[in-house]
Design an enzyme around this catalytic site. Structure first.
Site, short mmCIF file in Angstrom:
data_model
loop_
_atom_site.label_atom_id
_atom_site.label_comp_id
_atom_site.label_asym_id
_atom_site.label_seq_id
_atom_site.Cartn_x
_atom_site.Cartn_y
_atom_site.Cartn_z
N GLY A 22 0.85 -1.21 0.00
CA GLY A 22 0.00 0.00 0.00
C GLY A 22 0.87 1.25 0.00
N VAL A 35 17.72 8.54 -4.30
CA VAL A 35 18.31 8.96 -5.58
C VAL A 35 19.40 10.02 -5.35
CG1 VAL A 35 17.82 10.11 -7.79
CG2 VAL A 35 16.22 8.39 -6.88
N ARG A 83 1.11 -5.20 -5.30
CA ARG A 83 1.37 -6.39 -4.48
C ARG A 83 1.51 -7.55 -5.48
NH1 ARG A 83 -2.90 -3.76 -1.32
NH2 ARG A 83 -1.95 -2.88 0.55
N GLY A 113 6.11 -2.16 3.69
CA GLY A 113 5.83 -2.71 5.02
C GLY A 113 6.42 -4.10 5.19
N ASP A 114 5.90 -4.82 6.18
CA ASP A 114 6.45 -6.15 6.51
C ASP A 114 6.39 -7.11 5.32
OD1 ASP A 114 7.55 -5.99 9.00
OD2 ASP A 114 5.71 -6.49 10.06
N GLY A 115 5.31 -7.03 4.52
CA GLY A 115 5.18 -7.90 3.35
C GLY A 115 6.33 -7.63 2.37
N THR A 136 4.29 2.66 5.75
CA THR A 136 2.89 2.23 5.68
C THR A 136 2.09 3.09 6.65
OG1 THR A 136 1.31 0.53 6.42
CG2 THR A 136 3.55 0.27 7.20
N ILE A 137 0.89 3.43 6.25
CA ILE A 137 0.06 4.26 7.14
C ILE A 137 -0.36 3.48 8.38
CG2 ILE A 137 -0.81 5.70 5.26
CD1 ILE A 137 -3.57 4.19 5.73
N ASP A 138 -0.21 2.14 8.36
CA ASP A 138 -0.68 1.33 9.48
C ASP A 138 0.27 1.36 10.69
OD1 ASP A 138 -2.62 0.59 7.64
OD2 ASP A 138 -1.63 -1.30 7.11
N ASP A 140 2.51 -0.65 11.34
CA ASP A 140 2.55 -2.01 11.88
C ASP A 140 3.81 -2.79 11.49
OD1 ASP A 140 1.96 -2.27 9.21
OD2 ASP A 140 0.34 -3.71 9.48
N ARG A 165 -17.44 15.99 13.36
CA ARG A 165 -17.87 16.44 14.68
C ARG A 165 -18.74 17.70 14.58
NH1 ARG A 165 -16.58 15.39 19.65
NH2 ARG A 165 -14.67 14.26 19.24
N ARG A 182 -5.41 -2.13 8.74
CA ARG A 182 -5.34 -3.58 8.51
C ARG A 182 -5.59 -4.32 9.83
NH1 ARG A 182 -3.51 -6.08 3.92
NH2 ARG A 182 -2.49 -4.22 3.21
N GLN A 263 -7.44 8.24 3.50
CA GLN A 263 -6.37 8.33 4.51
C GLN A 263 -4.98 8.09 3.92
OE1 GLN A 263 -8.05 6.00 8.26
NE2 GLN A 263 -8.98 5.38 6.33
N ARG A 264 -4.92 7.49 2.73
CA ARG A 264 -3.61 7.16 2.17
C ARG A 264 -3.06 8.27 1.29
NH1 ARG A 264 -3.92 0.99 0.73
NH2 ARG A 264 -3.72 1.70 -1.40
O1 F6P Z 1 -1.57 -1.34 4.47
C1 F6P Z 1 -2.14 -0.12 4.10
C2 F6P Z 1 -3.62 -0.29 3.88
O2 F6P Z 1 -4.14 0.97 3.51
C3 F6P Z 1 -4.40 -0.88 5.05
O3 F6P Z 1 -4.67 0.08 6.05
C4 F6P Z 1 -5.62 -1.39 4.36
O4 F6P Z 1 -6.18 -2.47 5.09
C5 F6P Z 1 -5.10 -1.87 3.04
O5 F6P Z 1 -3.87 -1.19 2.82
C6 F6P Z 1 -6.01 -1.61 1.87
O6 F6P Z 1 -5.45 -2.18 0.75
P1 F6P Z 1 -5.91 -1.92 -0.75
O7 F6P Z 1 -5.15 -0.74 -1.24
O8 F6P Z 1 -5.51 -3.16 -1.45
O9 F6P Z 1 -7.37 -1.66 -0.74
#
Ligand code: F6P
Length: 341
Positions: A22, A35, A83, A113-115, A136-138, A140, A165, A182, A263-264
């Protein structure tokens, strides 16, 4: 230790950089730093498009200082991301290693990320040196306290919740907001605290619907609150289901918002740009100085190098003491959780 690098003969001549998994705001800042650091050391830099799949397909572009002009404030990633299922197979990794040999790539900097890092470890076993940068925004990635993109995503989510709000307050409503993450609750917990949520649900902490949601809303109501904000991590349940159950239990009809991919996106915050720049710099320096197969992680505010294999066995925990703080802010109902981080 700083070296007078330009006149030394480098052990490596050409590195590749890719973004995978992601996307996260700040990935571009990390690419730029890789770079430009490479250029300062007279190393050539190859940008691999679309992550590990791009390495399999030899989908690349040459990158110079000028190619990364203007990308520092941009969200997304100029290298695209993906991915790759093929890369999970030994045959895919062998093809990727063959691409490296064909293009004269001496090492790969992998941002993700970890993957992404599990893939990097496997590629290193095919003889390609790698360095990972956590993004990664997570938040994690277990070996690193912080991952690029988390701060920007938190700020984006808080901005959205502040807007919600306003209208919840005007109509005296309950809002249920689902945030990404995630299987992790970092984003939800930080955002919940920063946005003054009534309740935050995270996957790391089991919850009892009646006690942890219904009774908290009722207690908040008794304390004089007229609107309620329930923040749900996507790994803790569906905001839609929780909204329905709240309506059935107490007869108020919550408005449900899934923040999703919003959020991304967006321009990275100063924290993400600065962290990404330092990580990119350190990644190239490590390779240039002969260190490889490691991750540039943050530990107590500093950057450290952790061997990938060790990094993938590490475990970090959500700081449950933050839960207590949130409870005190809302209801004075202090729960005692173990402070694990
Ligand atoms: O790992 C980043 C993330 O945005 C997670 O928060 C979310 O679960 C996942 O990727 C969403 O993935 P995709 O871009 O495949 O919808």
């Amino acid at each position: 230790m700083e070296q007078n690098t330009v006149n030394e003969s480098p052990r490596i001549k050409r590195i590749a950089v890719l973004t995978s998994g992601g996307d996260a705001p700040g990935m571009n800042a990390a690419v730029r730093a890789v770079v430009r650091t490479a250029a300062s050391l007279d190393l050539e830099c190859v940008g691999i498009k679309r992550g590990w799949q791009g390495l399999i397909n030899a989908d690349f572009m040459m990158l110079t200082r000028d190619s990364v002009k203007h990308i520092l404030p941009q969200g997304g990633t100029m290298l695209y991301t993906a991915r790759s299922e093929e890369f999970m197979l030994p045959s895919g990794r062998q093809k990727a290693a063959a691409t490296c040999r064909m293009l004269g790539i001496d090492a790969v900097v992998a941002i993700g990320g970890d993957g992404t890092f599990r893939g990097a470890l496997e590629l290193s076993r095919e003889g390609v040196p790698v360095v990972g940068i956590p993004a990664t925004i997570d938040n994690d990635v277990d070996c690193s306290n912080y991952t690029i993109g988390f701060d920007t995503a938190c700020n984006t989510a808080v901005d959205c919740i502040d807007r919600l709000r306003d209208t919840m307050q005007a109509h005296e409503r309950c809002s249920v907001v689902e945030v990404m993450g995630r299987n992790a609750g970092y984003l939800a917990l930080y955002v919940g605290i920063a946005a003054g949520a009534t309740v935050v649900l995270v996957p790391e902490q089991e919850y009892d619907f009646k006690k942890d949601i219904v009774e908290r809303i009722q207690a908040a109501r008794l304390a004089g609150n007229t609107h309620f904000m329930i923040v749900v991590a996507e790994g803790a349940g569906s905001a839609m289901d929780i909204g329905k159950r709240i309506e059935e239990a107490i007869g108020i009809a919550p408005r449900v918002t899934v923040l999703g991919h919003i959020q991304r996106g967006g321009s990275p915050t100063a924290r993400d740009r600065e962290t990404a720049t330092r990580m990119g710099y350190n990644a190239v320096r490590a390779l240039y100085e002969g260190r490889k197969n490691l991750i540039i992680a943050t530990k107590e505010g500093s950057l450290v190098e952790i061997p990938i294999e060790e990094a993938l066995h590490m475990k970090k925990h959500l700081q449950m003491d933050r839960y207590n703080i949130m409870g005190v802010m809302q209801l004075g109902a202090l729960k005692l959780y173990v402070n694990e981080n």
